[in-house]
Design a protein around this motif. Structure first.
Motif, mmCIF file in Angstrom:
data_model
loop_
_atom_site.group_PDB
_atom_site.id
_atom_site.type_symbol
_atom_site.label_atom_id
_atom_site.label_comp_id
_atom_site.label_asym_id
_atom_site.label_seq_id
_atom_site.Cartn_x
_atom_site.Cartn_y
_atom_site.Cartn_z
ATOM 1 N N THR A 97 0.869 -1.176 0.000
ATOM 2 C CA THR A 97 0.000 0.000 0.000
ATOM 3 C C THR A 97 0.906 1.227 0.000
ATOM 4 O O THR A 97 1.955 1.234 0.668
ATOM 5 C CB THR A 97 -0.943 0.040 1.222
ATOM 6 N N GLU A 98 0.525 2.248 -0.744
ATOM 7 C CA GLU A 98 1.365 3.439 -0.854
ATOM 8 C C GLU A 98 1.563 4.105 0.498
ATOM 9 O O GLU A 98 0.639 4.217 1.293
ATOM 10 C CB GLU A 98 0.754 4.427 -1.847
ATOM 11 N N SER A 99 2.781 4.559 0.721
ATOM 12 C CA SER A 99 3.157 5.281 1.931
ATOM 13 C C SER A 99 3.385 6.751 1.566
ATOM 14 O O SER A 99 3.817 7.049 0.452
ATOM 15 C CB SER A 99 4.453 4.683 2.486
ATOM 16 N N LYS B 54 18.615 8.603 -9.213
ATOM 17 C CA LYS B 54 17.466 7.840 -9.727
ATOM 18 C C LYS B 54 16.220 8.700 -9.870
ATOM 19 O O LYS B 54 15.407 8.484 -10.756
ATOM 20 C CB LYS B 54 17.149 6.649 -8.817
ATOM 21 N N GLY B 55 16.030 9.645 -8.944
ATOM 22 C CA GLY B 55 14.847 10.501 -8.971
ATOM 23 C C GLY B 55 13.954 10.248 -7.772
ATOM 24 O O GLY B 55 14.356 9.622 -6.794
ATOM 25 N N PRO B 56 12.691 10.725 -7.828
ATOM 26 C CA PRO B 56 11.778 10.572 -6.698
ATOM 27 C C PRO B 56 11.347 9.117 -6.488
ATOM 28 O O PRO B 56 11.045 8.410 -7.448
ATOM 29 C CB PRO B 56 10.568 11.429 -7.066
ATOM 30 N N ALA B 57 11.318 8.705 -5.233
ATOM 31 C CA ALA B 57 10.908 7.347 -4.878
ATOM 32 C C ALA B 57 9.455 7.332 -4.405
ATOM 33 O O ALA B 57 8.955 8.323 -3.890
ATOM 34 C CB ALA B 57 11.799 6.799 -3.771
ATOM 35 N N GLN B 58 8.822 6.189 -4.575
ATOM 36 C CA GLN B 58 7.517 5.923 -3.975
ATOM 37 C C GLN B 58 7.740 4.819 -2.951
ATOM 38 O O GLN B 58 8.198 3.732 -3.299
ATOM 39 C CB GLN B 58 6.503 5.457 -5.028
ATOM 40 N N TYR B 59 7.466 5.113 -1.694
ATOM 41 C CA TYR B 59 7.573 4.091 -0.653
ATOM 42 C C TYR B 59 6.241 3.372 -0.491
ATOM 43 O O TYR B 59 5.179 3.929 -0.786
ATOM 44 C CB TYR B 59 8.014 4.702 0.674
ATOM 45 N N LYS C 103 6.001 -0.836 7.862
ATOM 46 C CA LYS C 103 5.989 0.524 7.337
ATOM 47 C C LYS C 103 7.219 0.770 6.475
ATOM 48 O O LYS C 103 8.340 0.447 6.879
ATOM 49 C CB LYS C 103 5.936 1.526 8.483
ATOM 50 N N ASP C 104 6.977 1.308 5.300
ATOM 51 C CA ASP C 104 8.053 1.651 4.357
ATOM 52 C C ASP C 104 8.962 0.459 4.068
ATOM 53 O O ASP C 104 10.171 0.611 3.899
ATOM 54 C CB ASP C 104 8.873 2.838 4.864
#
Length: 100
Positions: free
Chosen positions: A38-40, A49-54, A65-66
């Motif tokens: 589930t998105e954090s 690399k750029g922006p991460a999605q945890y 969590k994460d």
């Protein structure tokens, strides 16, 4: 390769489909078990690399969590550096076991 938490499989794919970067195995999105992530709201941007999605990792035993992250919008130089487009691939934090 398989990513597990206390015996629950979170992701599974042949090693040939994974990408190894900085000691972490990145699984293709299709290898991740439905409902396992589930998105954090945790924010992070890697300089190359750029922006991460945890993501929080969800199992019958609880939520980590994460416990996972991905780079959905890679910098073009990251693809060149790794030699493979790994946008959207998912890596796992310590505590998630990745084995062959």
């Amino acid at each position: 390769m398989r990513a597990t938490v206390e015996g629950t499989v979170i992701a599974e794919a042949p090693e040939s489909e994974l990408v190894r970067i900085e000691g972490n195995w990145y699984f293709p999105p299709s290898a991740v078990a439905p409902g396992a992530l589930t998105e954090s709201p945790t924010a992070y941007t890697c300089p190359w690399k750029g922006p991460a999605q945890y993501f929080d990792v969800v199992t019958p035993e609880g939520t980590r969590k994460d416990g996972a992250w991905s780079y959905p919008d890679l910098k073009p130089s990251a693809v060149e550096r790794v030699g493979h487009d790994f946008a959207g691939y998912v890596a796992f934090s310590p505590g998630i076991t990745v084995t062959a």
